[in-house]
Scaffold this motif. Structure first.
Motif, PDB file in Angstrom:
ATOM      1  N   MET A  82      17.139  18.378   1.947  1.00 24.70           N
ATOM      2  CA  MET A  82      16.241  18.998   2.919  1.00 24.70           C
ATOM      3  C   MET A  82      15.494  20.111   2.196  1.00 24.70           C
ATOM      4  O   MET A  82      16.113  21.042   1.695  1.00 24.70           O
ATOM      5  N   ILE A  83      14.189  19.988   2.119  1.00 25.03           N
ATOM      6  CA  ILE A  83      13.416  21.025   1.435  1.00 25.03           C
ATOM      7  C   ILE A  83      12.285  21.468   2.355  1.00 25.03           C
ATOM      8  O   ILE A  83      11.562  20.642   2.899  1.00 25.03           O
ATOM      9  N   HIS A  84      12.146  22.779   2.527  1.00 27.11           N
ATOM     10  CA  HIS A  84      11.022  23.282   3.310  1.00 27.11           C
ATOM     11  C   HIS A  84       9.763  23.188   2.463  1.00 27.11           C
ATOM     12  O   HIS A  84       9.820  23.331   1.245  1.00 27.11           O
ATOM     13  N   ASP A  85       8.623  22.999   3.135  1.00 30.33           N
ATOM     14  CA  ASP A  85       7.365  22.841   2.406  1.00 30.33           C
ATOM     15  C   ASP A  85       7.094  24.002   1.454  1.00 30.33           C
ATOM     16  O   ASP A  85       6.656  23.818   0.337  1.00 30.33           O
ATOM     17  N   TYR A  86       7.386  25.247   1.925  1.00 34.31           N
ATOM     18  CA  TYR A  86       7.070  26.401   1.082  1.00 34.31           C
ATOM     19  C   TYR A  86       7.999  26.507  -0.124  1.00 34.31           C
ATOM     20  O   TYR A  86       7.767  27.281  -1.033  1.00 34.31           O
ATOM     21  N   ASP A  87       9.091  25.740  -0.139  1.00 34.90           N
ATOM     22  CA  ASP A  87      10.007  25.748  -1.286  1.00 34.90           C
ATOM     23  C   ASP A  87       9.652  24.651  -2.283  1.00 34.90           C
ATOM     24  O   ASP A  87      10.341  24.477  -3.278  1.00 34.90           O
ATOM     25  N   ARG A  88       8.624  23.887  -1.992  1.00 37.87           N
ATOM     26  CA  ARG A  88       8.346  22.746  -2.864  1.00 37.87           C
ATOM     27  C   ARG A  88       7.632  23.203  -4.137  1.00 37.87           C
ATOM     28  O   ARG A  88       6.838  24.137  -4.134  1.00 37.87           O
ATOM     29  N   VAL A  89       7.967  22.535  -5.223  1.00 32.71           N
ATOM     30  CA  VAL A  89       7.368  22.869  -6.523  1.00 32.71           C
ATOM     31  C   VAL A  89       6.957  21.560  -7.193  1.00 32.71           C
ATOM     32  O   VAL A  89       7.760  20.623  -7.296  1.00 32.71           O
ATOM     33  N   ARG A  91      -0.708  21.999  -2.957  1.00 35.92           N
ATOM     34  CA  ARG A  91      -1.519  23.039  -2.302  1.00 35.92           C
ATOM     35  C   ARG A  91      -1.602  22.784  -0.795  1.00 35.92           C
ATOM     36  O   ARG A  91      -1.652  23.709  -0.005  1.00 35.92           O
ATOM     37  N   ARG A  92      -1.596  21.529  -0.413  1.00 35.95           N
ATOM     38  CA  ARG A  92      -1.685  21.159   1.000  1.00 35.95           C
ATOM     39  C   ARG A  92      -0.449  21.648   1.764  1.00 35.95           C
ATOM     40  O   ARG A  92      -0.529  22.056   2.898  1.00 35.95           O
ATOM     41  N   CYS A  93       0.716  21.601   1.093  1.00 36.26           N
ATOM     42  CA  CYS A  93       1.941  21.998   1.809  1.00 36.26           C
ATOM     43  C   CYS A  93       2.333  23.444   1.498  1.00 36.26           C
ATOM     44  O   CYS A  93       3.373  23.914   1.952  1.00 36.26           O
ATOM     45  N   GLY A  94       1.533  24.143   0.717  1.00 32.78           N
ATOM     46  CA  GLY A  94       1.825  25.553   0.435  1.00 32.78           C
ATOM     47  C   GLY A  94       2.888  25.753  -0.630  1.00 32.78           C
ATOM     48  O   GLY A  94       3.458  26.833  -0.749  1.00 32.78           O
ATOM     49  N   GLY A  95       3.151  24.701  -1.399  1.00 30.52           N
ATOM     50  CA  GLY A  95       4.153  24.817  -2.464  1.00 30.52           C
ATOM     51  C   GLY A  95       3.562  25.399  -3.735  1.00 30.52           C
ATOM     52  O   GLY A  95       2.387  25.764  -3.782  1.00 30.52           O
ATOM     53  N   ARG A  96       4.395  25.491  -4.767  1.00 29.46           N
ATOM     54  CA  ARG A  96       3.963  26.091  -6.038  1.00 29.46           C
ATOM     55  C   ARG A  96       3.715  25.013  -7.090  1.00 29.46           C
ATOM     56  O   ARG A  96       4.225  23.906  -6.991  1.00 29.46           O
ATOM     57  N   MET A  97       2.943  25.377  -8.098  1.00 27.75           N
ATOM     58  CA  MET A  97       2.580  24.421  -9.142  1.00 27.75           C
ATOM     59  C   MET A  97       2.888  24.998 -10.516  1.00 27.75           C
ATOM     60  O   MET A  97       2.663  26.193 -10.758  1.00 27.75           O
ATOM     61  N   GLY A 155      13.017  23.816 -11.133  1.00 24.48           N
ATOM     62  CA  GLY A 155      13.113  23.676  -9.672  1.00 24.48           C
ATOM     63  C   GLY A 155      12.084  22.718  -9.094  1.00 24.48           C
ATOM     64  O   GLY A 155      11.659  22.865  -7.939  1.00 24.48           O
ATOM     65  N   ILE A 156      11.652  21.725  -9.891  1.00 20.17           N
ATOM     66  CA  ILE A 156      10.628  20.782  -9.413  1.00 20.17           C
ATOM     67  C   ILE A 156      11.225  19.913  -8.298  1.00 20.17           C
ATOM     68  O   ILE A 156      12.290  19.315  -8.462  1.00 20.17           O
ATOM     69  N   THR A 157      10.527  19.878  -7.174  1.00 20.05           N
ATOM     70  CA  THR A 157      11.014  19.065  -6.047  1.00 20.05           C
ATOM     71  C   THR A 157      10.229  17.769  -5.912  1.00 20.05           C
ATOM     72  O   THR A 157      10.707  16.810  -5.320  1.00 20.05           O
ATOM     73  N   ASP A 158       8.992  17.735  -6.430  1.00 17.00           N
ATOM     74  CA  ASP A 158       8.111  16.576  -6.268  1.00 17.00           C
ATOM     75  C   ASP A 158       7.484  16.222  -7.608  1.00 17.00           C
ATOM     76  O   ASP A 158       6.726  17.022  -8.155  1.00 17.00           O
ATOM     77  N   VAL A 159       7.800  15.042  -8.102  1.00 21.52           N
ATOM     78  CA  VAL A 159       7.222  14.576  -9.364  1.00 21.52           C
ATOM     79  C   VAL A 159       6.146  13.542  -9.032  1.00 21.52           C
ATOM     80  O   VAL A 159       6.458  12.469  -8.514  1.00 21.52           O
ATOM     81  N   VAL A 160       4.890  13.913  -9.293  1.00 24.47           N
ATOM     82  CA  VAL A 160       3.777  12.970  -9.075  1.00 24.47           C
ATOM     83  C   VAL A 160       3.267  12.597 -10.450  1.00 24.47           C
ATOM     84  O   VAL A 160       2.871  13.482 -11.232  1.00 24.47           O
ATOM     85  N   ARG A 161       3.266  11.322 -10.788  1.00 27.62           N
ATOM     86  CA  ARG A 161       2.827  10.913 -12.130  1.00 27.62           C
ATOM     87  C   ARG A 161       2.375   9.460 -12.108  1.00 27.62           C
ATOM     88  O   ARG A 161       2.516   8.758 -11.103  1.00 27.62           O
TER      89      ARG A 161
END
Ligand code: GLU
Length: 312
Positions: free
Chosen positions: A5-12, A39-45, A201-207
């Motif tokens: 469970m990850i909140h949007d603002y915690d996403r990296v 950026r859409r979900c307010g996470g960090r990059m 702390g990467i939560t989303d890997v897009v590649r």
């Protein structure tokens, strides 16, 4: 695979270019999807430069790619990371896996000869020829060039649900077999990327979906190292009109070339955004940030995007 469970603002998320040459349209389309999703979900990059594979590096490519990214409107929320400065972390992970590694002396030709049947993906599946050499002695010194493979067990599976591509139906044993995680002291990409994504702390890997078949091996590594597994999104590559991955022979699609020709970033971004279904044919934007509210996974086609300069 258990979902966290990850909140949007915690996403990296991350952009993870290899400095092997100039960034081109194919890289940028994937990076746009990764950046806009976060950026859409307010996470960090995070920007991580994957400079472990030294022989393929072009001098200056790391600063040139940052310049291209900034020119297009990308930004990131932490100091840039270089894999070459993180070797201690990779060595520690290697030591943790040591009891499951074995040295492999096979050439590519040996492996090709031993393949009994074709298998999915472009990656060569290793049939375990050198497994009998398995080493249990943690004091063993790694030699300079030896390849070290991780011996898969029945518990290693690696199948996962991809947030874009859907189910990965093949296990690591089917796709890669026992895979290489180091050559002598040199850490393989597969291990470095897992250690980095977990440590950052990467939560989303897009590649790109060229890496889709290598992901089960990475999932096995997350599990073996006791690290949290991110969500994966593998997106189709950009190809030339002949269906092959975008390359020099399809023309010069380097960002720096378009910039030198006076083409504004908005034109490049708009063409790519149309290919993702975020803009209609007659719509365009001037900046990357304008695309944040347009981002959606739903409209991105599942087929490769065929590039043609007339789309600019
Ligand atoms: N550095 C790799 C590349 O440029 C990408 C690795 C990854 O996203 O996991 O192809």
């Amino acid at each position: 695979m258990r979902e966290r469970m990850i909140h949007d603002y915690d996403r990296v998320g991350r952009l993870a270019p290899s400095p092997t040459g100039a960034l081109h349209l194919g890289n940028i389309r994937t990076f746009m999807i990764a950046w806009l999703q976060m950026r859409r979900c307010g996470g960090r990059m995070i920007l991580r430069i994957e400079d472990l594979d030294h022989p393929k590096h072009k001098p200056g490519a790391d600063s040139a790619l940052q310049e291209d990214l900034r020119w297009l409107g990308f930004d990131w929320d932490a100091p840039v990371q270089w894999q070459s400065q993180r070797l201690g972390l990779y060595q520690a992970a290697l030591q943790q896996l040591h009891a499951s590694l074995y040295p492999c002396f096979c050439s590519r030709a040996d492996i090709q000869r031993a393949q009994s049947a074709p298998h999915p993906g472009e990656i060569l599946r290793y049939p375990g020829i050198c497994r009998r050499r398995i080493i249990k002695d943690p004091g063993t010194r790694f030699s300079e060039k030896t390849a070290w493979r991780l011996a898969l067990t029945e518990d290693d599976d690696g199948r996962f649900h991809d947030g874009f591509a859907g189910e990965m139906t093949h296990s690591a044993a089917e796709l890669t077999g026992d895979f290489v995680i180091a050559r002598g002291e040199n850490i393989a990409y597969t291990l470095a990327v897992v250690v980095d994504d977990a440590e950052m702390g990467i939560t989303d890997v897009v590649r790109g979906d060229d890496i889709f078949p290598a992901t089960p091996s990475q999932i096995v590594l997350y599990q073996r190292l006791g690290l949290p597994i991110p969500r994966f999104f593998h997106v189709p590559l950009v190809t030339g009109p002949d269906g092959a991955r975008l390359a020099k022979r399809h023309g010069d699609t380097r960002i720096s070339t378009y910039r030198a020709a006076g083409i504004p970033p908005g034109r490049i971004l708009s063409a790519l955004a149309r290919s993702c279904g975020w803009l209609r044919k007659d719509e365009s934007v001037s900046t990357l940030a304008e695309l944040i509210p347009r981002f959606s996974w739903e409209t991105i086609p599942h087929e490769a995007f065929v590039w043609d300069d007339a789309l600019l």
